[in-house]
Scaffold this active site. Structure first.
Site, PDB file in Angstrom:
ATOM      1  N   ASP A 124       0.816  -1.211   0.000  1.00  0.00           N
ATOM      2  CA  ASP A 124       0.000   0.000   0.000  1.00  0.00           C
ATOM      3  C   ASP A 124       0.856   1.271   0.000  1.00  0.00           C
ATOM      4  OD1 ASP A 124      -2.227  -1.669   0.340  1.00  0.00           O
ATOM      5  OD2 ASP A 124      -2.169  -1.479   2.529  1.00  0.00           O
ATOM      6  N   ASP A 155      -0.711  -2.287  -4.669  1.00  0.00           N
ATOM      7  CA  ASP A 155      -1.812  -2.660  -3.766  1.00  0.00           C
ATOM      8  C   ASP A 155      -2.717  -1.441  -3.562  1.00  0.00           C
ATOM      9  OD1 ASP A 155      -3.398  -4.028  -1.963  1.00  0.00           O
ATOM     10  OD2 ASP A 155      -1.751  -4.937  -0.896  1.00  0.00           O
ATOM     11  N   ASP A 159      -5.065   2.287   2.661  1.00  0.00           N
ATOM     12  CA  ASP A 159      -5.914   1.269   3.274  1.00  0.00           C
ATOM     13  C   ASP A 159      -5.923   1.453   4.788  1.00  0.00           C
ATOM     14  OD1 ASP A 159      -6.276   0.369   0.719  1.00  0.00           O
ATOM     15  OD2 ASP A 159      -5.489  -1.648   1.052  1.00  0.00           O
ATOM     16  N   ARG A 212     -12.893   0.699  -5.203  1.00  0.00           N
ATOM     17  CA  ARG A 212     -12.622   1.066  -3.809  1.00  0.00           C
ATOM     18  C   ARG A 212     -12.451   2.573  -3.581  1.00  0.00           C
ATOM     19  NH1 ARG A 212      -8.441  -3.847  -1.978  1.00  0.00           N
ATOM     20  NH2 ARG A 212      -9.659  -5.515  -2.948  1.00  0.00           N
TER      21      ARG A 212
END
Ligand SMILES: *[C@@H]1O[C@H](CO)[C@@H](O)[C@H](O)[C@H]1NC(C)=O
Ligand SMILES: *[C@@H]1O[C@H](CO)[C@@H](O)[C@H](O)[C@H]1NC(C)=O
Ligand SMILES: *[C@@H]1O[C@H](CO)[C@@H](O)[C@H](O)[C@H]1NC(C)=O
Ligand SMILES: *[C@@H]1O[C@H](CO)[C@@H](O)[C@H](O)[C@H]1NC(C)=O
Ligand SMILES: *[C@@H]1O[C@H](CO)[C@@H](O)[C@H](O)[C@H]1NC(C)=O
Length: 335
Positions: A124, A155, A159, A212
């Protein structure tokens, strides 16, 4: 003569105050108003300026309050691990991290502003894990969105997982990426995450992204005044009993689904691991002030109990969201 002098002064004032008129760059939302205290970062502590990856890594360690001004590009040899009570602020037109991203884990009270976080392979850009009171503001996240690289070469961009709570994500520019921002990283972590993950997303600009924006499980997210352009497959996904309050957002371009609470994790999200999609139970959504969904789909299968944010905030008028967000987001705007 007088008029032109006034015009010149007004022009100069506009150059130094970067916040578009009528908007405010101070902390708003769950990162500020929450039961455990506003995010203040390194306030009251030492102030240091760093220019090397080693100095940056050691300046953000530990729990002592510190404000860390970062200048230049930091080619990190491992992830930057941030301790508690830190403000980490890119100087001027923004600092850059390369090669490795930022981990805020087991920490509280962290501010990260004015950083470019680009092309972080196989991990991430930012991971917030088991952490509370975090403000992620005025950063730029970028990699590639293409069928050639697919969803898993990079990724997530930002997050937020494992029981993290009381967070604001504001004025960031997320672009050219597949999976942008996941909240709650597994449906088996229900007990860790349930009732946590209170996050405010406001005035972010998402462009040329796959999925997302954000996708949330088990928590509560207030998502207002964001701009979505070419968010190809699915922007806001509320699943596994997650609750979202969605208001004053603008969706444009090639954006198939603006908002859904239908639990299925679509095949486009994880074609390598779930070519048929991955069924989960549904989430909840409520709509507040009017959104401009453009031509994008909305599929609200159930309304929840999160219909009002428990704090004060000011909505940007819907017809000004696109221009204000484009002007205000990303690097070099902190003045
Ligand atoms: C910094 O963070 C810790 C939590 O890790 C907290 O307990 C502590 O009170 C903070 N320290 C100061 C000096 O504010
Ligand atoms: C960053 O460091 C890696 C090695 O860790 C190196 O391969 C790469 O060239 C460096 N990039 C820049 C821009 O210095
Ligand atoms: C967070 O704390 C737990 C428990 O002390 C530890 O096992 C874990 O390694 C820590 N995580 C990170 C990323 O430091
Ligand atoms: C979460 O972080 C706290 C420190 O803030 C630590 O005591 C705890 O062990 C961590 N829990 C996990 C599951 O990592
Ligand atoms: C919307 O949700 C329903 C479940 O209530 C589901 O059957 C349907 O496929 C969903 N539509 C889309 C476009 O995902």
């Amino acid at each position: 003569m007088k008029v032109s002098l006034l015009n010149t002064l007004a022009y100069m004032a506009a150059l130094v105050t970067a916040a578009p008129s009528g908007c405010d760059f101070s902390l708003v939302g769950f990162g500020k108003d929450n039961p455990i205290g506003a995010t203040t970062g390194g306030k009251g502590g030492r102030i240091v300026t760093v220019t090397t990856p080693e100095a940056l890594a050691s300046a953000v360690e530990g729990n002592e309050p510190r404000t860390v001004y970062a200048k230049g590009t930091f080619n990190l040899t491992s992830r930057l691990r941030v301790g508690s009570n830190k403000s980490i602020i890119g100087v001027g037109k923004g600092a850059e991290v390369r090669q490795n991203g930022v981990t805020i884990a087991n920490s509280t009270n962290v501010i990260l502003r004015n950083f470019g976080i680009r092309f972080i392979v196989d991990n991430d850009g930012i991971t917030v894990q088991n952490s509370t009171r975090v403000w992620i503001d005025h950063n730029e996240f970028e990699s590639e969105f293409s069928q050639e690289v697919g969803p898993d070469y990079y990724d997530g961009q930002c997050d937020i997982v494992r029981g993290s709570d009381w967070i604001t994500v504001s004025w960031n520019y997320f672009h050219n990426h597949w999976k942008s921002s996941l909240i709650g990283n597994s449906d088996v972590l229900r007990d860790v995450d349930f009732g946590k993950l209170h996050i405010t997303y406001h005035h972010n600009y998402w462009r040329n992204i796959g999925t997302r924006g954000p996708a949330g499980r088990f928590g509560h997210q207030h998502i207002y005044n964001n701009l979505y352009v070419d968010f190809h497959y699915q922007a806001i996904h509320s699943r596994s009993d997650n609750q979202v309050l969605v208001e004053g957002n603008v969706f444009k371009g090639d954006t198939r689904t603006a908002l859904t609470t239908y639990g299925l994790v679509i095949p486009e999200d994880s074609p390598n691991t779930s070519p048929e999609g991955d069924p989960e139970i549904d989430g909840f959504a409520n709509l507040g002030a009017k959104n401009d969904f453009g031509n994008s789909d909305v599929n609200i299968t159930q309304k929840g109990t999160f219909y009002k944010a428990p704090y004060r905030y000011k909505l940007t008028p819907l017809d000004r969201v696109e221009s204000i967000v484009k002007q205000g987001v990303g690097l070099g705007n902190l003045g």
